[in-house]
Design a protein around this motif. Structure first.
Motif, PDB file in Angstrom:
ATOM      1  N   VAL A 184       0.841  -1.206   0.000  1.00 17.50           N
ATOM      2  CA  VAL A 184       0.000   0.000   0.000  1.00 17.50           C
ATOM      3  C   VAL A 184       0.876   1.256   0.000  1.00 17.50           C
ATOM      4  CG1 VAL A 184      -1.612   1.374   1.404  1.00 17.50           C
ATOM      5  CG2 VAL A 184      -2.041  -1.063   1.015  1.00 17.50           C
ATOM      6  N   LEU A 233       2.206   2.159  -3.326  1.00 17.10           N
ATOM      7  CA  LEU A 233       1.219   2.665  -4.288  1.00 17.10           C
ATOM      8  C   LEU A 233       1.094   4.185  -4.238  1.00 17.10           C
ATOM      9  CD1 LEU A 233      -1.610  -0.011  -3.865  1.00 17.10           C
ATOM     10  CD2 LEU A 233      -0.192   0.341  -5.887  1.00 17.10           C
ATOM     11  N   PRO A 247      -3.393   7.896  -1.384  1.00 15.22           N
ATOM     12  CA  PRO A 247      -4.604   7.072  -1.466  1.00 15.22           C
ATOM     13  C   PRO A 247      -5.411   7.351  -2.736  1.00 15.22           C
ATOM     14  CG  PRO A 247      -4.414   8.066   0.709  1.00 15.22           C
ATOM     15  CD  PRO A 247      -3.323   8.661  -0.136  1.00 15.22           C
ATOM     16  N   HIS A 281      -6.349   1.925  -6.345  1.00 14.74           N
ATOM     17  CA  HIS A 281      -5.441   0.977  -5.673  1.00 14.74           C
ATOM     18  C   HIS A 281      -6.158  -0.290  -5.222  1.00 14.74           C
ATOM     19  CE1 HIS A 281      -2.719   4.596  -4.419  1.00 14.74           C
ATOM     20  NE2 HIS A 281      -2.724   4.377  -5.724  1.00 14.74           N
ATOM     21  N   LEU A 282      -7.455  -0.196  -4.994  1.00 15.46           N
ATOM     22  CA  LEU A 282      -8.184  -1.333  -4.409  1.00 15.46           C
ATOM     23  C   LEU A 282      -8.268  -2.519  -5.360  1.00 15.46           C
ATOM     24  CD1 LEU A 282      -8.814  -1.052  -1.493  1.00 15.46           C
ATOM     25  CD2 LEU A 282      -8.871   1.180  -2.523  1.00 15.46           C
ATOM     26  N   LEU A 324      -4.836  -4.100  -5.532  1.00 24.38           N
ATOM     27  CA  LEU A 324      -4.549  -4.942  -4.367  1.00 24.38           C
ATOM     28  C   LEU A 324      -5.296  -6.271  -4.461  1.00 24.38           C
ATOM     29  CD1 LEU A 324      -4.719  -2.108  -1.721  1.00 24.38           C
ATOM     30  CD2 LEU A 324      -2.780  -3.682  -1.962  1.00 24.38           C
ATOM     31  N   TYR A 345      -7.696  -3.059   3.722  1.00 23.10           N
ATOM     32  CA  TYR A 345      -7.155  -1.714   3.541  1.00 23.10           C
ATOM     33  C   TYR A 345      -7.662  -0.800   4.655  1.00 23.10           C
ATOM     34  CZ  TYR A 345      -5.815   2.573   1.024  1.00 23.10           C
ATOM     35  OH  TYR A 345      -5.258   3.775   0.660  1.00 23.10           O
ATOM     36  N   THR A 358      -4.846   0.836   7.077  1.00 29.16           N
ATOM     37  CA  THR A 358      -4.340   2.137   6.621  1.00 29.16           C
ATOM     38  C   THR A 358      -4.137   3.117   7.785  1.00 29.16           C
ATOM     39  OG1 THR A 358      -4.692   3.984   5.106  1.00 29.16           O
ATOM     40  CG2 THR A 358      -6.652   3.095   6.171  1.00 29.16           C
TER      41      THR A 358
END
Ligand SMILES: [Zn+2]
Length: 287
Positions: A143, A146, A149, A153-154, A157, A172, A176
């Motif tokens: 994360v 990457l 935010p 990204h989700l 992942l 996440y 996070t």
């Protein structure tokens, strides 16, 4: 193949977190996607089968002492769901206090409440599954790499860890350091929300209609952050300064939509300090 040294360490563990720590200790070189079947075999699962029981999505059969188990998963499951179901049943198998014969539904595999003994056991199995498929040290550094935010990204992942988007989003939100929250929306109704630890209390719950603003963005605008109306999403007391809230959304053709809400915590701290400074500078009367 059973791993005797691993089994000895696992026998001393009573929580998902201690089990995961023992597994990570024995497999320090884990790479993603995690080979969940190999780990399950080393921990005593003898066989994986396809399932044809109505109503259950996955089952565990084990002897009373839970020395050996068989995990079955609904034949129609996608690879990400199948992997999560195997990890979930392995959790039931390794958590000593839990029975070794289980028939779990889709609802069980998404359980995150602990208000009944049954729900608590399912929630623990899910915590174990999330931690096994997305080990904290690997996931956190992935994360971090990457960058800032972003909702994009989700799916990245989910693909890398070979888990469902829901599983990646939940993990996440759990791990996070940023102040964010997610809402899964289907056909204009909120299905699920996942706030991070530091996120302010959400006013939106599953079953609520989604705030109108998330429906009016064009499908291609995934990379933009839009200002969100705090009143649409948060329960904030009137006398508290409202945080500045932003959202991104991604939409699929089947009426499914994911929303990511974000608060810039550093900017909020600066604004709080500024407000405090102004309050102190204000002339005081009656002195
Ligand atoms: Zn279960």
């Amino acid at each position: 193949m059973k791993n005797a040294a691993l089994l000895k360490d696992l026998a001393d563990c009573a929580s998902p977190e201690t089990l995961l720590a023992a597994i990570l200790k024995h497999y320090p070189q884990l790479t993603v996607p995690i080979d969940v079947e190999a780990i399950a075999r080393s921990a005593g699962i003898a066989e994986f089968r396809d399932l044809d029981v109505d109503g259950a999505t996955s089952t565990l059969m084990a002897d009373i002492a839970k020395t050996q188990g068989i995990i079955s998963v609904a034949a129609g499951f996608s690879a990400p769901r199948r992997r999560f179901a195997i990890a979930h049943q392995l959790g039931h198998f390794l958590l000593k206090a839990q029975r070794g014969d289980r028939q779990c539904t889709s609802r069980d595999l998404a359980e995150n409440r602990r208000d009944t003994p049954h729900r608590k056991e399912e929630m623990q199995a899910n915590r174990f599954a999330a931690g096994l498929l997305m080990p904290k040290p690997l996931f956190a550094s992935f994360v971090a790499d990457l960058g800032k935010p972003a909702i994009a990204h989700l799916p990245t992942l989910a693909a890398a860890y070979r888990v469902t988007l829901e599983a990646a989003v939940s993990r996440y939100a759990d791990l996070t350091q940023t102040t964010c929250a997610f809402a899964f929306i289907k056909d204009g109704t909120v299905r699920l929300t996942r706030p991070s630890r530091s996120f302010p209390a959400l006013s939106v719950r599953s079953g609520d209609p989604a705030p109108a603003a998330v429906g009016s963005t064009a499908p291609k605008e995934e990379t933009a952050w839009f200002p969100a109306d705090v009143r649409d999403w948060l329960s904030i007391a009137r006398d508290v300064r409202q945080p500045r809230l932003a959202f991104q959304t991604s939409r699929k053709a089947n009426g499914f939509q994911l929303v990511m809400l974000y608060v810039d915590a550093a900017a909020e701290r600066r604004a709080d300090e500024e407000a405090e400074k102004l309050a102190n500078e204000r002339p005081r009367f009656g002195r």
